[in-house]
Design an enzyme around this catalytic site. Structure first.
Site, PDB file in Angstrom:
ATOM      1  N   GLN A  99       0.890  -1.253   0.016  1.00 25.02           N
ATOM      2  CA  GLN A  99       0.033   0.123   0.152  1.00 25.02           C
ATOM      3  C   GLN A  99       0.937   1.326  -0.111  1.00 25.02           C
ATOM      4  O   GLN A  99       0.610   2.194  -0.746  1.00 25.02           O
ATOM      5  CB  GLN A  99      -0.748   0.155   1.340  1.00 25.02           C
ATOM      6  CG  GLN A  99      -2.119   0.745   1.325  1.00 25.02           C
ATOM      7  CD  GLN A  99      -3.257   0.304   0.539  1.00 25.02           C
ATOM      8  OE1 GLN A  99      -3.639  -0.689   0.618  1.00 25.02           O
ATOM      9  NE2 GLN A  99      -3.826   1.149  -0.485  1.00 25.02           N
ATOM     10  N   LYS A 102       1.845   1.704  -3.482  1.00 21.43           N
ATOM     11  CA  LYS A 102       0.618   1.967  -4.467  1.00 21.43           C
ATOM     12  C   LYS A 102       0.189   3.305  -4.170  1.00 21.43           C
ATOM     13  O   LYS A 102      -0.335   4.214  -5.145  1.00 21.43           O
ATOM     14  CB  LYS A 102      -0.396   0.981  -4.069  1.00 21.43           C
ATOM     15  CG  LYS A 102      -1.909   1.280  -4.957  1.00 21.43           C
ATOM     16  CD  LYS A 102      -2.798   0.434  -4.061  1.00 21.43           C
ATOM     17  CE  LYS A 102      -2.538  -0.886  -4.182  1.00 21.43           C
ATOM     18  NZ  LYS A 102      -3.791  -2.114  -3.753  1.00 21.43           N
ATOM     19  N   LYS A 114      -2.704  -0.833   6.738  1.00 20.47           N
ATOM     20  CA  LYS A 114      -3.704  -1.769   6.507  1.00 20.47           C
ATOM     21  C   LYS A 114      -4.237  -2.440   7.919  1.00 20.47           C
ATOM     22  O   LYS A 114      -3.491  -2.309   8.757  1.00 20.47           O
ATOM     23  CB  LYS A 114      -3.271  -2.919   5.570  1.00 20.47           C
ATOM     24  CG  LYS A 114      -4.119  -3.828   4.973  1.00 20.47           C
ATOM     25  CD  LYS A 114      -4.688  -3.256   3.453  1.00 20.47           C
ATOM     26  CE  LYS A 114      -5.843  -3.979   3.116  1.00 20.47           C
ATOM     27  NZ  LYS A 114      -6.375  -3.478   1.614  1.00 20.47           N
ATOM     28  N   ASP A 154     -12.146  -3.278   2.292  1.00 24.23           N
ATOM     29  CA  ASP A 154     -11.429  -4.256   1.485  1.00 24.23           C
ATOM     30  C   ASP A 154     -12.340  -5.561   1.445  1.00 24.23           C
ATOM     31  O   ASP A 154     -13.523  -5.332   1.534  1.00 24.23           O
ATOM     32  CB  ASP A 154     -10.067  -4.589   2.392  1.00 24.23           C
ATOM     33  CG  ASP A 154      -9.137  -5.294   1.211  1.00 24.23           C
ATOM     34  OD1 ASP A 154      -8.467  -4.771   0.199  1.00 24.23           O
ATOM     35  OD2 ASP A 154      -9.000  -6.667   1.536  1.00 24.23           O
ATOM     36  N   ASN A 229     -16.871  -6.529  -4.855  1.00 17.70           N
ATOM     37  CA  ASN A 229     -16.803  -5.032  -5.303  1.00 17.70           C
ATOM     38  C   ASN A 229     -16.005  -4.751  -6.693  1.00 17.70           C
ATOM     39  O   ASN A 229     -16.258  -4.057  -7.551  1.00 17.70           O
ATOM     40  CB  ASN A 229     -16.297  -4.039  -4.110  1.00 17.70           C
ATOM     41  CG  ASN A 229     -16.003  -2.690  -4.649  1.00 17.70           C
ATOM     42  OD1 ASN A 229     -14.985  -2.106  -4.477  1.00 17.70           O
ATOM     43  ND2 ASN A 229     -17.026  -1.994  -4.829  1.00 17.70           N
ATOM     44  N   SER A 366     -10.511   7.216  -2.927  1.00 13.81           N
ATOM     45  CA  SER A 366     -10.577   7.444  -1.255  1.00 13.81           C
ATOM     46  C   SER A 366     -10.018   8.589  -0.746  1.00 13.81           C
ATOM     47  O   SER A 366     -10.394   9.366  -0.035  1.00 13.81           O
ATOM     48  CB  SER A 366      -9.981   6.288  -0.510  1.00 13.81           C
ATOM     49  OG  SER A 366     -10.612   5.221  -0.534  1.00 13.81           O
TER      50      SER A 366
HETATM   51  P1  NDP Z   1     -15.088  -8.346  -2.021  1.00 14.12           P
HETATM   52  O1  NDP Z   1     -15.204  -9.095  -0.580  1.00 14.12           O
HETATM   53  O2  NDP Z   1     -16.145  -7.402  -2.301  1.00 14.12           O
HETATM   54  O3  NDP Z   1     -15.028  -9.507  -3.069  1.00 14.12           O
HETATM   55  C1  NDP Z   1     -14.161 -10.433  -3.010  1.00 14.12           C
HETATM   56  C2  NDP Z   1     -14.555 -11.644  -4.151  1.00 14.12           C
HETATM   57  O4  NDP Z   1     -13.540 -12.476  -4.236  1.00 14.12           O
HETATM   58  C3  NDP Z   1     -15.655 -12.246  -3.511  1.00 14.12           C
HETATM   59  O5  NDP Z   1     -16.655 -12.506  -4.827  1.00 14.12           O
HETATM   60  C4  NDP Z   1     -15.224 -13.567  -2.834  1.00 14.12           C
HETATM   61  O6  NDP Z   1     -16.094 -14.719  -2.979  1.00 14.12           O
HETATM   62  C5  NDP Z   1     -14.427 -13.868  -4.118  1.00 14.12           C
HETATM   63  N1  NDP Z   1     -13.035 -14.710  -3.641  1.00 14.12           N
HETATM   64  C6  NDP Z   1     -12.538 -14.676  -2.301  1.00 14.12           C
HETATM   65  N2  NDP Z   1     -11.420 -15.745  -2.334  1.00 14.12           N
HETATM   66  C7  NDP Z   1     -11.761 -16.451  -3.556  1.00 14.12           C
HETATM   67  C8  NDP Z   1     -10.914 -17.445  -4.165  1.00 14.12           C
HETATM   68  N3  NDP Z   1      -9.996 -18.163  -3.379  1.00 14.12           N
HETATM   69  N4  NDP Z   1     -11.243 -17.640  -5.375  1.00 14.12           N
HETATM   70  C9  NDP Z   1     -12.302 -17.237  -6.044  1.00 14.12           C
HETATM   71  N5  NDP Z   1     -13.042 -15.921  -5.780  1.00 14.12           N
HETATM   72  C10 NDP Z   1     -12.748 -15.737  -4.279  1.00 14.12           C
HETATM   73  O7  NDP Z   1     -13.645  -7.806  -1.981  1.00 14.12           O
HETATM   74  P2  NDP Z   1     -13.213  -6.703  -2.969  1.00 14.12           P
HETATM   75  O8  NDP Z   1     -13.746  -6.655  -4.349  1.00 14.12           O
HETATM   76  O9  NDP Z   1     -13.215  -5.254  -2.182  1.00 14.12           O
HETATM   77  O10 NDP Z   1     -11.542  -7.157  -2.834  1.00 14.12           O
HETATM   78  C11 NDP Z   1     -11.042  -8.055  -3.975  1.00 14.12           C
HETATM   79  C12 NDP Z   1      -9.343  -8.022  -4.045  1.00 14.12           C
HETATM   80  O11 NDP Z   1      -9.153  -6.671  -4.639  1.00 14.12           O
HETATM   81  C13 NDP Z   1      -8.728  -8.139  -2.968  1.00 14.12           C
HETATM   82  O12 NDP Z   1      -7.347  -8.489  -3.063  1.00 14.12           O
HETATM   83  C14 NDP Z   1      -8.508  -6.664  -2.371  1.00 14.12           C
HETATM   84  O13 NDP Z   1      -7.403  -6.654  -1.385  1.00 14.12           O
HETATM   85  C15 NDP Z   1      -8.110  -6.040  -3.592  1.00 14.12           C
HETATM   86  N6  NDP Z   1      -8.488  -4.545  -3.775  1.00 14.12           N
HETATM   87  C16 NDP Z   1      -9.807  -4.091  -3.273  1.00 14.12           C
HETATM   88  C17 NDP Z   1     -10.103  -2.549  -3.388  1.00 14.12           C
HETATM   89  C18 NDP Z   1     -11.556  -1.822  -2.992  1.00 14.12           C
HETATM   90  O14 NDP Z   1     -11.486  -0.829  -3.265  1.00 14.12           O
HETATM   91  N7  NDP Z   1     -12.441  -2.906  -2.631  1.00 14.12           N
HETATM   92  C19 NDP Z   1      -9.060  -1.594  -3.694  1.00 14.12           C
HETATM   93  C20 NDP Z   1      -7.805  -2.374  -4.030  1.00 14.12           C
HETATM   94  C21 NDP Z   1      -7.546  -3.693  -3.936  1.00 14.12           C
HETATM   95  P3  NDP Z   1     -16.717 -15.240  -1.537  1.00 14.12           P
HETATM   96  O15 NDP Z   1     -17.968 -14.438  -1.669  1.00 14.12           O
HETATM   97  O16 NDP Z   1     -17.108 -16.466  -1.822  1.00 14.12           O
HETATM   98  O17 NDP Z   1     -15.865 -15.039  -0.476  1.00 14.12           O
END
Ligand code: NDP
Length: 434
Positions: A99, A102, A114, A154, A229, A366
């Site tokens: 972070q 980034k 974090k 996150d 997300n 953010s």
């Molecule tokens: P969410 O909780 O909204 O979504 C995570 C998604 O990934 C869910 O659909 C989850 O499924 C799925 N998932 C988790 N583990 C696995 C796996 N092993 N294989 C396949 N799918 C999986 O999180 P975000 O979308 O916010 O975050 C996703 C990634 O993006 C993370 O690495 C986060 O650190 C990164 N990120 C997020 C930001 C943000 O603004 N939100 C900013 C920058 C990076 P299930 O519901 O079954 O758990």
């Protein structure tokens, strides 16, 4: 390495950055003299705390909470909170370390941090989520502030959780410092386009890579992992750019829809019902659901956007993607490709947008939310989106230029790491040793 030998994810993230920085140290002996690397890899502080809360059966549950305040050279510590059973100190440290760079890349005044907890939100009632968030903030509030440390969402932490955390912060401090958390609901201190920012930003970044190669999203087949997300809004923007997105997933498995995903159905399943992605087949009879996560990378595609979690693409998945003709990878998630996978992509000449650069749009907006909270003036969706778009273009240009300057043209992994690192290292030199 010895001190952190039990922290596999943290060592992996540190190794990736250290390898990239070799050419920088050859040209900047002042960084070696000031021992910047040993200083930057050690967080300013790690806070670990008990979170005790009552479930709906009046049973007392205990989880562990974390906040890693890594570096405030560029501005207040800034980074999300992750609620997931896999959370431990190694994961929070890897995320916090990445972070720093980034956030520096965004050009916004934000440092790196974090946090999170091993709390599992799955299957919890709304009241349980609220009580957990209140218990979490009851300890966290003493360590944060709008000019000190500004957490956000996150995995497992969205606008609902941020709302509960913010309410408790307000109760504990009396102050109405809405800039203490980002990812709030628009109209209640939140920024428009924050929800979309990471996914849109990833697609904006990949679009810059494609443009440089005289290509575009138009008519391309895209696979996106996850359905949270980041994934949802990466799918939305890729579709707006004319791509056909054929697959996405959750932690149970993946769906494949050869005619292109119906995003309204995905939003209804995930955002309205909070259901599993497997239920998508009830909306689209030609779609299929397959159990297990890594199989998604066997689907032939031109562009892959891993947007779920760390280490979801290993060397084998990378080789499969390459042999199926993938042209570009955009990392929406943090560290979704392991080191072997990254090397495979780079050696095969696949355009590779590393997480630190490609998913920086979320934290960039953010920072724009913090600016709006401070000024009490809120911008339209279009204004925020335009700023996000420009920031992603700048990150691409800066990463590309750094890669060229230090002898690795086209290698955006090296370029992003170097461009982010130099800003922070120069800041450290100006502040003296501490
Ligand atoms: P969410 O909780 O909204 O979504 C995570 C998604 O990934 C869910 O659909 C989850 O499924 C799925 N998932 C988790 N583990 C696995 C796996 N092993 N294989 C396949 N799918 C999986 O999180 P975000 O979308 O916010 O975050 C996703 C990634 O993006 C993370 O690495 C986060 O650190 C990164 N990120 C997020 C930001 C943000 O603004 N939100 C900013 C920058 C990076 P299930 O519901 O079954 O758990």
């Amino acid at each position: 390495k010895q001190q952190n030998s039990h922290q596999a994810e943290f060592l992996q993230a540190a190794e990736e950055i250290f390898i990239s920085l070799v050419p920088v140290f050859a040209q900047h002996p002042e960084y070696i003299k000031a021992n910047i690397l040993s200083r930057i890899v050690e967080p300013d502080r790690i806070i670990s705390f008990r979170v005790a809360w009552q479930d709906d059966n009046n049973q007392v549950q205990v989880n562990r909470g974390y906040r890693v305040q890594y570096s405030n050279v560029m501005g207040p510590y800034k980074g999300g909170l992750r609620f997931h059973p896999s959370v431990n100190e190694s994961i929070i440290k890897f995320l916090g370390f990445e972070q720093i760079f980034k956030n520096a890349l965004t050009g916004q005044p934000i440092g790196g941090g974090k946090g999170g907890s091993n709390f599992d939100p799955k299957g919890k009632s709304d009241s349980e989520i609220m009580r957990f968030c209140q218990a979490f903030m009851t300890e966290l509030y003493r360590h944060i502030g709008p000019d000190v440390d500004v957490p956000a969402g996150d995995i497992g932490v969205g606008a609902r959780e941020v709302g509960y955390l913010w309410g408790q912060y307000k109760r504990l401090t009396k102050a109405n410092e809405s800039g203490v958390l980002t990812g709030k609901t628009p109209g209640y201190g939140g920024s428009l386009a924050r929800k979309e920012a990471t996914g849109y930003g990833t697609v904006y970044f990949v679009n810059e890579m494609l443009k440089d190669a005289n290509d575009s999203f138009e008519g391309k087949t895209v696979v996106v992992s996850g359905s949270g997300n980041v994934s949802t809004y990466a799918i939305e923007k890729a579709q707006q750019y004319g791509a056909k997105v054929v697959a996405c997933s959750d932690s149970s498995g993946y769906i494949y829809d050869p005619e292109g995903l119906d995003l309204d159905a995905i939003k209804e399943i995930k955002e309205v019902k909070g259901d599993r992605i497997s239920t998508y087949v009830n909306y689209r009879p030609n779609a299929t659901f397959t159990e297990g996560c890594t199989g998604i990378w066997t689907i032939p595609c031109d562009i892959a956007l891993p947007c779920a979690t760390q280490n979801e693409i290993n060397g084998e998945s990378a080789r499969t993607l390459i042999s199926n003709g993938v042209k570009a990878i955009g990392e929406g998630a943090n560290m979704p490709s392991d080191l072997e996978a990254i090397n495979e992509f780079l050696e095969a000449g696949v355009l590779f947008g590393p997480a630190k650069a490609a998913n920086a749009g979320g934290v960039a907006v953010s920072a724009l939310e913090m600016a709006q909270d401070s000024s009490r003036v809120f911008w339209s969706f279009e204004e925020v989106d335009a700023k996000l778009h420009q920031i992603m273009k700048n990150i691409y240009t800066d990463s590309k230029a750094a890669a060229e300057k230090y002898g690795f043209p086209g290698n955006l992994v090296v370029g992003a790491n170097i461009a982010g690192f130099i800003k922070v290292a120069d800041g450290m030199l100006t502040e003296g040793v501490y």
